[in-house]
Design an enzyme around this catalytic site. Structure first.
Site, mmCIF file in Angstrom:
data_model
loop_
_atom_site.group_PDB
_atom_site.id
_atom_site.type_symbol
_atom_site.label_atom_id
_atom_site.label_comp_id
_atom_site.label_asym_id
_atom_site.label_seq_id
_atom_site.Cartn_x
_atom_site.Cartn_y
_atom_site.Cartn_z
ATOM 1 N N VAL A 33 16.348 -8.882 -21.432
ATOM 2 C CA VAL A 33 17.193 -8.426 -22.244
ATOM 3 C C VAL A 33 16.560 -8.114 -23.681
ATOM 4 O O VAL A 33 17.227 -7.062 -24.300
ATOM 5 C CB VAL A 33 18.167 -9.969 -22.635
ATOM 6 N N ASP A 34 15.504 -8.668 -24.139
ATOM 7 C CA ASP A 34 14.794 -8.159 -25.078
ATOM 8 C C ASP A 34 14.308 -7.074 -25.226
ATOM 9 O O ASP A 34 14.738 -6.156 -26.263
ATOM 10 C CB ASP A 34 13.475 -9.392 -25.103
ATOM 11 N N THR A 123 17.246 -17.480 -17.785
ATOM 12 C CA THR A 123 17.315 -17.396 -16.426
ATOM 13 C C THR A 123 16.556 -16.234 -15.580
ATOM 14 O O THR A 123 16.483 -15.979 -14.497
ATOM 15 C CB THR A 123 18.673 -17.242 -15.839
ATOM 16 N N GLY A 124 16.032 -15.410 -16.684
ATOM 17 C CA GLY A 124 15.034 -14.399 -16.235
ATOM 18 C C GLY A 124 13.399 -14.712 -15.977
ATOM 19 O O GLY A 124 12.962 -15.600 -15.137
ATOM 20 N N TYR A 126 11.769 -16.688 -17.869
ATOM 21 C CA TYR A 126 11.478 -18.078 -18.158
ATOM 22 C C TYR A 126 12.293 -18.990 -16.964
ATOM 23 O O TYR A 126 12.188 -20.391 -16.975
ATOM 24 C CB TYR A 126 12.495 -18.408 -19.321
HETATM 25 N N1 AR6 Z 1 22.077 -7.436 -20.037
HETATM 26 C C1 AR6 Z 1 22.451 -8.378 -19.653
HETATM 27 N N2 AR6 Z 1 21.724 -9.523 -18.979
HETATM 28 C C2 AR6 Z 1 20.413 -8.844 -18.758
HETATM 29 C C3 AR6 Z 1 20.097 -7.887 -19.138
HETATM 30 C C4 AR6 Z 1 20.740 -6.764 -19.762
HETATM 31 N N3 AR6 Z 1 20.555 -5.554 -20.172
HETATM 32 N N4 AR6 Z 1 18.656 -7.551 -18.628
HETATM 33 C C5 AR6 Z 1 18.558 -8.715 -17.836
HETATM 34 N N5 AR6 Z 1 19.506 -9.532 -17.982
HETATM 35 P P1 AR6 Z 1 15.508 -12.455 -19.590
HETATM 36 P P2 AR6 Z 1 14.362 -15.226 -20.391
HETATM 37 C C6 AR6 Z 1 19.491 -10.895 -17.321
HETATM 38 O O1 AR6 Z 1 14.237 -12.280 -18.602
HETATM 39 O O2 AR6 Z 1 14.396 -15.650 -18.881
HETATM 40 C C7 AR6 Z 1 11.551 -11.125 -22.426
HETATM 41 O O3 AR6 Z 1 10.217 -10.738 -22.049
HETATM 42 C C8 AR6 Z 1 18.536 -11.452 -16.401
HETATM 43 O O4 AR6 Z 1 18.847 -10.933 -15.136
HETATM 44 O O5 AR6 Z 1 15.763 -11.177 -20.351
HETATM 45 O O6 AR6 Z 1 15.158 -16.018 -21.488
HETATM 46 C C9 AR6 Z 1 11.521 -12.042 -23.499
HETATM 47 O O7 AR6 Z 1 10.643 -11.631 -24.597
HETATM 48 C C10 AR6 Z 1 18.694 -12.886 -16.701
HETATM 49 O O8 AR6 Z 1 19.642 -13.466 -15.902
HETATM 50 O O9 AR6 Z 1 15.381 -13.680 -20.611
HETATM 51 C C11 AR6 Z 1 10.931 -13.433 -23.483
HETATM 52 O O10 AR6 Z 1 9.380 -13.560 -23.349
HETATM 53 C C12 AR6 Z 1 18.841 -13.000 -18.088
HETATM 54 O O11 AR6 Z 1 19.216 -11.877 -18.655
HETATM 55 C C13 AR6 Z 1 11.504 -13.628 -21.881
HETATM 56 O O12 AR6 Z 1 11.675 -12.463 -21.377
HETATM 57 C C14 AR6 Z 1 17.642 -13.605 -18.795
HETATM 58 O O13 AR6 Z 1 16.657 -12.785 -18.335
HETATM 59 C C15 AR6 Z 1 12.700 -14.417 -22.210
HETATM 60 O O14 AR6 Z 1 12.882 -14.783 -20.818
#
Ligand code: AR6
Length: 171
Positions: A33-34, A123-124, A126
């Site tokens: 997402v970030d 949930t990604g 992390y």
């Molecule tokens: N829109 C909606 N959901 C999304 C998108 C999107 N564009 N892309 C991924 N997801 P994550 P975390 C989902 O990894 O686990 C980064 O590197 C994905 O499938 O984005 O909190 C940060 O800089 C998952 O279900 O976030 C941190 O270092 C959810 O969004 C770290 O990742 C969250 O996945 C944070 O990890």
């Protein structure tokens, strides 16, 4: 209490007042997402994040806290960055995941945002199990006193959507 809605989709495409970013403590970007938010929102977001690191958050944004910046070119007014906990099998970090949702809504109230889109925080990268993350996210939003009218969970795939839908349907 905010009305909760669910959509399957990409958080960077949501026309809402604020989108929540699943950031890391550095506030300087990452994957998931970030990465998508910074890529589509453009360099203005990173500039404000750098300024936050140079002022209030010299040592980074602590896990469970939230802070707002512009949303740059996204179809939203603000990005609310929060840092989810990395899932741990040996330690219960649920309070920190709940805190992300509470703090993001507190910042949304300060901004006067009435529609806020959340991803499934932690949930990604992390690795938080989806069903448990959905329970914590939904319970926390339901228990938080806020002027936000709509909390929209934006789920990227079927599994995430199903986990949140099941929790919303729970009594
Ligand atoms: N829109 C909606 N959901 C999304 C998108 C999107 N564009 N892309 C991924 N997801 P994550 P975390 C989902 O990894 O686990 C980064 O590197 C994905 O499938 O984005 O909190 C940060 O800089 C998952 O279900 O976030 C941190 O270092 C959810 O969004 C770290 O990742 C969250 O996945 C944070 O990890």
């Amino acid at each position: 209490m905010a009305r909760i809605t669910l959509v399957r989709g990409d958080i960077t495409e949501q026309s809402v007042d604020a989108v929540v970013n699943a950031a890391n403590s550095s506030l300087l970007g990452g994957g998931g997402v970030d990465g998508a938010i910074h890529r589509k929102g453009g360099p203005e977001i990173l500039e404000e994040c750098r300024a936050l690191r140079a002022s209030r958050y010299g040592r980074g944004l602590p896990t469970g806290r939230a802070v707002a910046t512009t949303a740059g070119r996204l179809p939203a007014r603000w990005v609310i960055h929060t840092v989810g906990p990395v899932h741990s099998a040996g330690e219960d970090r649920s309070d920190l995941l709940a805190s992300c949702h509470r703090e993001a809504l507190r910042v949304a109230d300060e901004l006067g945002a009435s529609t806020v889109a959340f991803p499934a925080i932690s949930t990604g990268v992390y690795r938080w199990p989806l069903r448990d993350a959905a329970r914590i996210a939904v319970e926390t939003v339901q228990a938080t006193d806020t002027a936000v009218e709509e909390v929209r969970f934006v789920l990227f795939d079927d599994a995430a959507y199903a986990a949140f839908a099941e929790r919303i349907a729970a009594p």
